[in-house]
Structure formats: structure tokens, C-alpha cells
Design a protein around this motif. Structure first.
Motif, PDB file in Angstrom:
ATOM      1  N   GLU A  80       0.803  -1.224   0.000  1.00 32.20           N
ATOM      2  CA  GLU A  80       0.000   0.000   0.000  1.00 32.20           C
ATOM      3  C   GLU A  80       0.836   1.275   0.000  1.00 32.20           C
ATOM      4  OE1 GLU A  80      -3.325  -0.055  -0.319  1.00 32.20           O
ATOM      5  OE2 GLU A  80      -3.082  -2.227  -0.485  1.00 32.20           O
ATOM      6  N   VAL A  81       2.175   1.175  -0.019  1.00 31.33           N
ATOM      7  CA  VAL A  81       2.972   2.409   0.085  1.00 31.33           C
ATOM      8  C   VAL A  81       2.833   3.250  -1.192  1.00 31.33           C
ATOM      9  CG1 VAL A  81       4.638   1.399   1.697  1.00 31.33           C
ATOM     10  CG2 VAL A  81       5.138   1.373  -0.759  1.00 31.33           C
ATOM     11  N   MET A  82       3.070   4.552  -1.061  1.00 35.38           N
ATOM     12  CA  MET A  82       2.719   5.464  -2.166  1.00 35.38           C
ATOM     13  C   MET A  82       3.532   5.227  -3.442  1.00 35.38           C
ATOM     14  SD  MET A  82       4.062   9.181  -1.099  1.00 35.38           S
ATOM     15  CE  MET A  82       5.707   9.489  -0.549  1.00 35.38           C
ATOM     16  N   LEU A  83       4.718   4.641  -3.279  1.00 33.19           N
ATOM     17  CA  LEU A  83       5.540   4.345  -4.457  1.00 33.19           C
ATOM     18  C   LEU A  83       4.796   3.420  -5.424  1.00 33.19           C
ATOM     19  CD1 LEU A  83       8.436   4.645  -5.632  1.00 33.19           C
ATOM     20  CD2 LEU A  83       9.054   2.595  -4.372  1.00 33.19           C
ATOM     21  N   PHE A  84       3.886   2.609  -4.876  1.00 32.52           N
ATOM     22  CA  PHE A  84       3.151   1.646  -5.700  1.00 32.52           C
ATOM     23  C   PHE A  84       1.700   2.074  -5.925  1.00 32.52           C
ATOM     24  CE2 PHE A  84       6.309  -1.205  -3.457  1.00 32.52           C
ATOM     25  CZ  PHE A  84       7.160  -1.286  -4.544  1.00 32.52           C
ATOM     26  N   GLN A  85       1.427   3.365  -5.858  1.00 35.72           N
ATOM     27  CA  GLN A  85       0.049   3.848  -6.029  1.00 35.72           C
ATOM     28  C   GLN A  85      -0.042   4.862  -7.157  1.00 35.72           C
ATOM     29  OE1 GLN A  85      -2.323   2.429  -4.246  1.00 35.72           O
ATOM     30  NE2 GLN A  85      -0.819   1.320  -3.013  1.00 35.72           N
ATOM     31  N   SER A 121      10.740  11.747 -12.382  1.00 29.49           N
ATOM     32  CA  SER A 121      10.053  12.927 -12.895  1.00 29.49           C
ATOM     33  C   SER A 121       8.563  12.713 -12.684  1.00 29.49           C
ATOM     34  CB  SER A 121      10.357  13.084 -14.389  1.00 29.49           C
ATOM     35  OG  SER A 121       9.857  14.306 -14.851  1.00 29.49           O
ATOM     36  N   GLY A 122       7.805  13.810 -12.648  1.00 27.23           N
ATOM     37  CA  GLY A 122       6.355  13.686 -12.504  1.00 27.23           C
ATOM     38  C   GLY A 122       5.947  13.475 -11.054  1.00 27.23           C
ATOM     39  N   ILE A 123       4.795  12.833 -10.852  1.00 26.37           N
ATOM     40  CA  ILE A 123       4.199  12.803  -9.501  1.00 26.37           C
ATOM     41  C   ILE A 123       5.007  11.970  -8.495  1.00 26.37           C
ATOM     42  CG2 ILE A 123       1.843  13.237 -10.316  1.00 26.37           C
ATOM     43  CD1 ILE A 123       1.306  10.212  -9.936  1.00 26.37           C
ATOM     44  N   HIS A 124       5.816  11.032  -8.967  1.00 25.52           N
ATOM     45  CA  HIS A 124       6.599  10.197  -8.037  1.00 25.52           C
ATOM     46  C   HIS A 124       8.020  10.729  -7.849  1.00 25.52           C
ATOM     47  CE1 HIS A 124       3.708   6.928  -7.418  1.00 25.52           C
ATOM     48  NE2 HIS A 124       3.352   7.123  -8.674  1.00 25.52           N
ATOM     49  N   TYR A 125       8.280  11.953  -8.354  1.00 27.25           N
ATOM     50  CA  TYR A 125       9.634  12.522  -8.200  1.00 27.25           C
ATOM     51  C   TYR A 125      10.099  12.308  -6.761  1.00 27.25           C
ATOM     52  CZ  TYR A 125      13.506  15.802  -8.174  1.00 27.25           C
ATOM     53  OH  TYR A 125      14.764  16.355  -8.046  1.00 27.25           O
ATOM     54  N   CYS A 126      11.336  11.881  -6.609  1.00 31.04           N
ATOM     55  CA  CYS A 126      11.844  11.453  -5.293  1.00 31.04           C
ATOM     56  C   CYS A 126      11.548  12.464  -4.171  1.00 31.04           C
ATOM     57  CB  CYS A 126      13.354  11.235  -5.388  1.00 31.04           C
ATOM     58  SG  CYS A 126      14.080  10.784  -3.803  1.00 31.04           S
ATOM     59  N   LEU A 127      10.815  12.005  -3.191  1.00 29.16           N
ATOM     60  CA  LEU A 127      10.470  12.853  -2.045  1.00 29.16           C
ATOM     61  C   LEU A 127      11.720  13.196  -1.228  1.00 29.16           C
ATOM     62  CD1 LEU A 127       7.871  13.861  -0.429  1.00 29.16           C
ATOM     63  CD2 LEU A 127       8.245  11.862   1.014  1.00 29.16           C
ATOM     64  N   GLY A 128      12.688  12.285  -1.225  1.00 29.08           N
ATOM     65  CA  GLY A 128      13.875  12.487  -0.386  1.00 29.08           C
ATOM     66  C   GLY A 128      15.027  13.165  -1.111  1.00 29.08           C
TER      67      GLY A 128
END
Ligand code: HEM
Length: 400
Positions: free
Chosen positions: A84-89, A346-353
Motif C-alpha cells: 500500500e505504500v505510495m511508491l506503488f500507487q 520525474s512527474g508525480i513520483h519525483y523522489c520525495l527524499g
């Protein structure tokens, strides 16, 4: 001329050449025998990552990570939380999860983490003496990001070593080569991490501090909050996503300076170049090499028809060395400007860290080079893990 299969068999030192050859043939789009699509040109990679409705991140259920023994409650728990983690959503679930945590990792919030990064770096480096031979992987780069994130999250010092092993347990099952007893043990470690995090979250709920777990517990947007499982998954993700990647930036960056003494000298004569040097390290040798997506609709890339249900991998090495975007792309140039590499996606999953990874490198590399100006390769050469998607040094002996 390289074939797509060479990607799976080429030794690490040939991987970049294979990527370049594939990028320059067939418009940079290839199909592996498994049916996976490979995309290697900068514009296509960037375009694809910005189309989440076509190229979906909801790929956990089809990934090796999801394979488990459903009769084992610990394995069920692992899949329940990690899946369920956001990387896979995709949106809207991804939008909600990211919205709830993005403030805690903004560049301003991250700059407050500087003190923790400096303290941890100093703590580790103070244990070494000039001329000592150490393994830069196990003695430094493998420890630093794990300790920094533990410190920021507020994990007590006494638990840090267990925390480090558990975090490997969380990510190892995603690797298809992790099988049998090794796999069961890794998934059990991942489940132990979840249990530990649940207790940590509970303790911060009743007695909040100024650590990141407390911030995440109270993070709220329009009356919405993360559930217990979402919190445990988010914290585990932060822990796992930043460890190996940042370790590879620190080790790969050091090796690049060894390989290019002129650039090392330039950096020593002008320390203000550290920021652009780090961007060039990120571009030249991305710690994360391939990003995978599952297609929801048919789509054409570079004249090749790709189909719904197909897995597609984009090559960050291919994009970062694309001559259509970078002058003399195979030259390591720490003064390179502009340098819009795609190493953080790039885009919505651009690295949060990304701000934290940059900060860690900005603190750790100058401290390492400043304290040990004679830093040089050790007696034996570096060793890399033969992995497809992650560039990982297993060992990098150096003399301080
Ligand atoms: C040099 C170090 C790092 C590299 C190269 C890197 C690379 C990446 C890439 C390429 C993605 C996008 C994946 C995708 O599109 O599917 C990503 C996502 C992510 N990274 Fe990093 N990362 C690094 C460090 C970190 C650190 C230090 C943290 C946190 C402590 C972190 C947390 C995350 C998270 C939470 C995501 C998921 C974002 C989302 O799904 O919206 N990363 N990273």
C-alpha cells in the motif's frame, strides 16, 4: 551492437556502454524476450514518467515482492503494509498519501535536518585515522544514511543496528533472486520492522516529540490523516528508499573522483563547486538505473507500439547520457550547467527524499575529502553487486 538481453548479462562496467548502444538503435525502444519494453531516450523517459494514467505505478501485486505464503500471518502482514505504500500507487490514492507527507520533506524542512546529518557524519568519521584502510561501503556509506534517517525519525540509538537489518528485510523480497529460506527470513524481518514501527508510532502518539515520526503522526490535510498501517508503511518506505540509493551516491561519487583526478583537483581548488559536482555524480552514475511501470492503455513510443498490461522499464542511465540533451554526455564534468538529469525520476513520483539525499552528499563528501585529503583507492579494487535496477557497490576499499 548490444542486444536487449546483454542488459541482463553484461558486467557492471559494461552496463553504460550497452545502454548507450541500445539508446542509439531502434529509436531507443526495445523489447526483451520476457515481453518487457525498454525505453532509453531522454524525451521518451521524461514523457512516460509524466503519464501516470497510461504508465501505472500500481505494480506491487505483479512484482516479486508480492509473492508470499498466505498461510503465514507475518508474510500476509508484510504484503498488506508494503503493497500500500505510495511508491506503488496511482492518483487519487498517491495524491492523498503524498499530500499528507510532502511538507515534512520540503527543502525548508530538510534544511533543518542539516544538524543531524553533520552530527552523524562527524560521529562516523571521528572513528577513523589518517592512512587507515577502510571499506567505504560497510564502514561509512552504508551506515550514514541509515543513521541519519533513524536520527530524524527519532529511533533510539540502541535500536539503530536492528533497524538497519530490518529495513533490508523490507526491500530484499522485491529482488527476484531472493528466494526460499532467505526470502522467508527477509519477509519476517520486514514484518518485525512493521511491528517495531507500530510501537514507535504509539509511543509518539501519547508523547509527541520534535522528530519526524511525531510530525507524520500529526500530519493532517483537510481533516485527513494517515492510518496506522499507512504510517508504518510510509516510515518503512522512507527508511528503505533512502538507504541504498544514498549509499550508492556516496560511494559512486567518490569512485568518480578517483577515476577523474583532474575533476577532483578542480573541486579541491574551488569547494563551491560541490553542488554542481554532486549533480554531475547523480547524472553520470545514477544509483537507481531503471524505473518500472505497468501499462494501462496501448501507447506508441519512438514508433514502437506498446500494449496495455505490458511492463515497461525506463533507463535513467540512457536518458542521462542522451547526446540530444547533454553536450559530450560521456564526459564527467563537475562544472556542467545546466544539468537536468532524471536520476530522481520525474512527474508525480519525483523522489520525495531528493533534498535530503543532496544534503547528505553535500555534508558527507566535503567532510570526507577535507579530513582525509590523501584519500585514495585501497589495496583491492571496488566490487559491484550484479543488479539490474540498482547500481550497488558491495565493497570499495580506500586508504584515508
Ligand atoms: C541519491 C539518492 C536517491 C535516489 C537516486 C532516489 C531515486 C528515486 C527515484 C528515481 C524515485 C522515483 C521512483 C518512481 O518513479 O517509481 C524515488 C522515489 C522516492 N524516494 Fe528517492 N532516491 C534517493 C534518496 C531518497 C531518500 C534519502 C529518501 C527519503 C529519506 C527517498 C524517498 C523516496 C520516496 C518516499 C519516494 C516515493 C515518492 C512517490 O512515490 O511519490 N529517496 N527516489
Amino acid at each position: 551492437m548490444a542486444t536487449p538481453t546483454d542488459l541482463l548479462t553484461a558486467p557492471p562496467e559494461r552496463a553504460d556502454i550497452v545502454c548507450s548502444e541500445l539508446r542509439e538503435s531502434a529509436n531507443g525502444v526495445h523489447l526483451l524476450e520476457t515481453g518487457w519494453g525498454l525505453v532509453l531516450r531522454y524525451d521518451d523517459v521524461a514523457d512516460l514518467l509524466r503519464r501516470p494514467t497510461i504508465f501505472s505505478s500500481e505494480r506491487f501485486a505483479d512484482s516479486p515482492g508480492a509473492i508470499h505464503d498466505a498461510s503465514d500471518p507475518l508474510q500476509r502482514r508484510y504484503v498488506e503494509v508494503f503493497g500500500e505504500v505510495m511508491l506503488f500507487q496511482d492518483p487519487p490514492v498517491h495524491t492523498r498519501l503524498r499530500g499528507l507527507v510532502k511538507r515534512t520533506f520540503s527543502p525548508t524542512a530538510t534544511s533543518r535536518m542539516r544538524e543531524a546529518v553533520e552530527r552523524v557524519t562527524d560521529e562516523i568519521l571521528s572513528g577513523f585515522a589518517p592512512d587507515q584502510e577502510i571499506d567505504l561501503v560497510t564502514d561509512f556509506a552504508d551506515i550514514l544514511p541509515a543513521w541519519v534517517i533513524s536520527d530524524i525519525l527519532g529511533v533510539p540509538m540502541a535500536d539503530r543496528s536492528r533497524f538497519r537489518d530490518w529495513s533490508t528485510g523490507f526491500s530484499a523480497p522485491l529482488d527476484p533472486t531472493c528466494q526460499g529460506d532467505e526470502r522467508t527470513a527477509a519477509i519476517h524481518d520486514g514484518a518485525a520492522l512493521i511491528e517495531y514501527l507500530e510501537e514507535l508510532i504509539e509511543s509518539r502518539r501519547s508523547a509527541p516529540g520534535d522528530d519526524l515520526v511525531s510530525l507524520l503522526v500529526s500530519a493532517e490535510e483537510e481533516g485527513d490523516r494517515l492510518t496506522g498501517d499507512e504510517l508504518a508503511g510510509m516510515i518503512a518506505l522512507l527508511l528503505v528508499a533512502g538507504n541504498e540509493t544514498t549509499m550508492n551516491l556516496l560511494t559512486g561519487g567518490t569512485q568518480l573522483l578517483f577515476d577523474h583526478p583532474d575533476q577532483r583537483e578542480l573541486l579541491a581548488s574551488d569547494p563551491a563547486l560541490i553542488d554542481s559536482a554532486i549533480e554531475e555524480m547523480l547524472r553520470f552514475d545514477p544509483p537507481f538505473r531503471w524505473i518500472g511501470r505497468v501499462m494501462r492503455e496501448d501507447y506508441e513510443v519512438g514508433g514502437t507500439a506498446l500494449h496495455a498490461g505490458q511492463w515497461v522499464f525506463v533507463s535513467l542511465t540512457g536518458a542521462n547520457r542522451d547526446p540530444r540533451h547533454f553536450d559530450d554526455p560521456d564526459r564527467f564534468d563537475i562544472t556542467r550547467q545546466p544539468n537536468r538529469h532524471l536520476t530522481f525520476g520525474s512527474g508525480i513520483h519525483y523522489c520525495l527524499g531528493a533534498p535530503l539525499a543532496r544534503l547528505e552528499a553535500r555534508v558527507a563528501l566535503p567532510q570526507l575529502l577535507g579530513r582525509f585529503p590523501n584519500l585514495r583507492p585501497g589495496a583491492s579494487g571496488p566490487r559491484c553487486q550484479p543488479q539490474f535496477s540498482v547500481r550497488a557497490y558491495e565493497s570499495l576499499p580506500v586508504r584515508l
